[in-house]
Every structure is written in structure tokens, then in C-alpha cells.
Design a protein around this motif. Structure first.
Motif, PDB file in Angstrom:
ATOM      1  N   PRO A 188      -5.210   7.786   1.673  1.00 20.62           N
ATOM      2  CA  PRO A 188      -5.795   6.618   1.377  1.00 20.62           C
ATOM      3  C   PRO A 188      -7.335   6.099   1.796  1.00 20.62           C
ATOM      4  CG  PRO A 188      -3.829   6.365   2.592  1.00 20.62           C
ATOM      5  CD  PRO A 188      -3.984   7.751   2.356  1.00 20.62           C
ATOM      6  N   PRO A 189      -7.961   5.166   1.298  1.00 21.28           N
ATOM      7  CA  PRO A 189      -9.121   4.718   1.800  1.00 21.28           C
ATOM      8  C   PRO A 189      -8.623   4.153   3.269  1.00 21.28           C
ATOM      9  CG  PRO A 189      -8.915   4.159  -0.375  1.00 21.28           C
ATOM     10  CD  PRO A 189      -7.701   4.745  -0.102  1.00 21.28           C
ATOM     11  N   THR A 190      -9.613   4.039   4.147  1.00 21.32           N
ATOM     12  CA  THR A 190      -9.276   3.605   5.532  1.00 21.32           C
ATOM     13  C   THR A 190      -9.238   2.049   5.543  1.00 21.32           C
ATOM     14  OG1 THR A 190     -11.302   4.857   6.213  1.00 21.32           O
ATOM     15  CG2 THR A 190     -10.143   3.538   7.879  1.00 21.32           C
ATOM     16  N   ASN A 191      -8.055   1.872   6.108  1.00 30.78           N
ATOM     17  CA  ASN A 191      -7.641   0.285   6.235  1.00 30.78           C
ATOM     18  C   ASN A 191      -8.735  -0.500   6.922  1.00 30.78           C
ATOM     19  OD1 ASN A 191      -6.456  -2.223   7.463  1.00 30.78           O
ATOM     20  ND2 ASN A 191      -4.523  -1.576   6.436  1.00 30.78           N
ATOM     21  N   ILE A 192      -9.175  -1.498   6.335  1.00 28.95           N
ATOM     22  CA  ILE A 192     -10.362  -2.311   6.774  1.00 28.95           C
ATOM     23  C   ILE A 192     -10.026  -3.236   8.471  1.00 28.95           C
ATOM     24  CG2 ILE A 192     -11.752  -4.518   6.664  1.00 28.95           C
ATOM     25  CD1 ILE A 192     -11.632  -3.681   3.539  1.00 28.95           C
ATOM     26  N   ASN A 193      -8.579  -3.061   8.368  1.00 31.42           N
ATOM     27  CA  ASN A 193      -8.385  -3.796   9.981  1.00 31.42           C
ATOM     28  C   ASN A 193      -8.372  -2.839  10.869  1.00 31.42           C
ATOM     29  OD1 ASN A 193      -7.446  -6.450   8.765  1.00 31.42           O
ATOM     30  ND2 ASN A 193      -5.652  -5.759   8.275  1.00 31.42           N
ATOM     31  N   ILE A 194      -8.195  -1.430  10.429  1.00 34.07           N
ATOM     32  CA  ILE A 194      -8.609  -0.457  11.505  1.00 34.07           C
ATOM     33  C   ILE A 194      -9.738  -0.278  11.797  1.00 34.07           C
ATOM     34  CG2 ILE A 194      -8.462   1.840  11.937  1.00 34.07           C
ATOM     35  CD1 ILE A 194      -5.847   2.260  10.200  1.00 34.07           C
TER      36      ILE A 194
END
Length: 345
Positions: free
Chosen positions: A262-268
Motif C-alpha cells: 500500500p502507499p506509504t502512510n503519511i504519518n511514517i
């Protein structure tokens, strides 16, 4: 009639074998065969650039899209690519270019053709991008010489896996802008396990020491190169080998080609950016999110907003110019900018 160009960087070996000395793969190529990238062929014990002039895309694009945020701000570059690659990342956004090798009947362009296009477009320079430009080395050399003679800049978007000899030749002809991708780290296990990722930092430091402009780009790939040890390795190398004032772009990944994480989690992404800033990196940006706040340049000393960007264009530029240097207008802190700011055309 198309004539292949003899390569400038190769070593003849026994039994007609040649070693390509353009990238750190250093392919050993038998007579009649091509190297891994498909662009160089051994003909009777000499290496020739089979893909010379066989370009896959040409268009004028903002320099900020590379991404380069501290190099000729708000300028446009005639951006071009050839076919093939030397890494073959399974998540490649441009796999239709990178995974396709040059063919006999591909359209041919000359460096002079591209120079004319750049002048007609009003571009300030050239960008070798889309696929890995190292595979197009001899064409780059010829175009870079034309660019230098016509006062146009030249930059590359690259995985940074060139040999030092290749870097020397490009830099001597004015290729001074480098957007260098970080694909992973020594502990990465799911892809690109044969790559020596430390070479990317060796080369980035080498270019900086030559006087070139470097910005590093870390595409954070879900469940691949986003684990703590990899993050720490990347930040440590950036601080200790490149320096605090070298920009770091932390970019979001989206599924492409055969990679379906999945797309990178923005929080990461924000977590990594925070860690990078705490370690002392002065210019940290989060890309592929299209949030202007995450792509804004602030003075590392006083916090003043200096440059705002919206969808790869500069909408606010507030720096004082002192000769070739740019300074914060509030506190006088030197901000690393290569080239000049180009107002809206």
C-alpha cells in the motif's frame, strides 16, 4: 544511416571481452552481446553505445519536479530519457521506459536536436530523467558539452551508481545538479539485494567535494525500506558523509509495476522527517503528498519562510542575493541555492 558511437569508458580484456566502466555494475560483455542495461554492445572487442540518441521521452518540465528545490528555482529544464536501466526496481513508476531495452528501429535524436528544442522552449537547462540516465552516458557527454557552450545548465535524476571516472567526465562538462535516489540500505531484503547502497553516498560526497549541487531523495516503500535500521542508516550517512545543509526529500511511494504494497502512510513520512530534523538535517521535505507546507523552505536559524512551492512551482521567494549567494533577509543565514531564481515567465 545510424552509426553507433564508440564508448569512451571501457576496458578491453582477454578473448575479446570488454568491461563497461560507466556504472558500478561494471558488466563484462562478450563479443556480440550487450550489457545489463541493454545500451552498450561489444563489437569485435570494443564497446559501442547501441542506444545513442534513442530517446523515449522529451518534454519541458519544472526543476522542482525532479525534485531539486535548491537548484535554479522556478526554472524549466528540457527533460529527456532513453530506454533501459541498471537497477530494475520492481516498484518503478516508469517501468515502461526502464524495463524496455533500446531497439534497432527506435527513433534517433541528436544532441543538436535537443539544444534547438531547449532554446525554442525557453528552458534554462537540461534534465536527464525518467529512466536511469547513466545508461545514456555517451549521449549525455555530447549534450553536456553543447549545454555548457550555450550557457544552459545540466542536471541528472539518478540512482547514483556511476563510476568515479564517469562522474569526473560529466562534471568537467558542467553537469553540476544531481538529484540522487536512495533505494535502500545494506539490510534491505526484498529487492535490490545485489546493490552496494553505500556507493550512492560515496558518489554523492564525491560530487559535493567537486563543487556540485546534490539533493538526496528517499522514496519510502511500505514494508521494504521503511524499517528503523534502514531509516537510521540513511539519516546517519546523510549527516556524517554529506552534511547538514544537503537537502533530503522524503517521498511517498505508490504501488507501481509489480510492487503491490500500500502507499506509504503519511504519518511514517512525517516521523522520518522529524527524526531527520532532530539529527540536524536543515532542509527536509516530504514529497508526492502535494502539501505546500511540507515543501516549504524555512530558514534553519530563525524559522522565516523563504520559499513556498505549490505543485512544483515557486509561489513565494524571499531571499536576499549577495553575489552568487542567497541569504535569509531576516538573519543573514546563508541558504544553499545553485543558479538563480527564475521569476514567473
Amino acid at each position: 544511416m545510424y552509426v553507433m558511437k564508440r564508448a569512451q569508458l571501457f576496458t578491453p580484456l582477454e578473448n575479446g571481452i570488454v568491461r563497461c566502466d560507466v556504472c558500478e555494475r561494471r558488466c563484462y560483455i562478450k563479443p556480440g552481446q550487450r550489457g545489463l542495461c541493454g545500451n552498450y554492445v561489444n563489437i569485435d572487442g570494443a564497446l559501442y553505445h547501441f542506444g545513442y540518441g534513442k530517446l523515449s521521452a522529451i518534454e519541458s518540465r519544472p526543476i522542482e519536479i525532479k525534485p531539486l528545490f535548491h537548484y535554479w528555482p522556478n526554472s524549466t529544464a528540457l527533460t529527456f530519457s532513453n530506454w533501459g536501466c541498471n537497477f530494475f526496481c520492481p516498484w518503478c513508476q516508469n517501468h515502461h521506459l526502464s524495463f524496455r531495452l533500446p531497439k534497432e528501429d527506435d527513433s534517433i535524436y541528436t544532441p543538436q536536436d535537443l539544444l534547438k528544442m531547449a532554446i525554442i522552449n525557453g528552458d534554462e537547462g537540461f534534465s536527464a530523467s525518467f529512466n536511469e540516465p547513466t545508461t545514456n552516458f555517451d549521449f549525455l557527454i555530447d549534450l553536456a558539452e553543447l549545454a555548457k557552450n550555450n550557457n544552459l545548465y545540466f542536471m541528472m535524476v539518478t540512482n547514483g551508481y556511476l563510476t568515479l571516472r564517469a562522474i569526473d567526465m560529466l562534471f568537467s562538462l558542467g553537469v553540476d545538479g544531481w538529484s540522487i535516489d536512495i533505494k535502500g540500505c545494506p539490510k534491505i531484503k526484498r529487492a535490490l539485494v545485489s546493490i552496494d547502497h553505500s556507493i550512492v553516498y560515496r558518489n554523492a560526497k564525491y560530487i559535493i567535494d567537486l563543487g556540485g549541487h546534490v539533493e538526496m531523495v528517499y522514496l519510502v516503500i511500505t514494508n521494504t525500506n521503511d524499517f528503523n535500521e534502514c531509516i537510521e542508516w540513511i539519516i546517519d550517512n546523510h549527516i556524517n558523509r554529506l552534511g547538514a545543509n544537503i537537502p533530503l526529500h522524503i517521498n511517498r511511494y505508490f504501488p507501481a509495476h509489480v510492487w503491490r504494497e500500500p502507499p506509504t502512510n503519511i504519518n511514517i513520512l512525517k516521523h522520518i522527517a522529524d527524526r531527520a530534523r532532530k539529527e540536524g538535517i536543515e532542509y527536509v521535505y516530504i514529497g508526492n503528498v502535494h502539501d505546500p507546507e511540507l515543501e516549504t523552505t524555512k530558514c534553519p536559524k530563525c524559522g522565516k519562510v523563504l520559499i513556498r512551492r505549490v505543485y512544483y512551482r515557486v509561489t513565494h521567494f524571499d531571499l536576499d542575493r549577495d553575489g552568487e549567494k542567497y541569504k535569509c533577509p531576516r538573519c543573514g543565514y546563508i541558504i544553499p541555492i545553485r543558479g538563480r531564481y527564475i521569476p514567473w515567465k
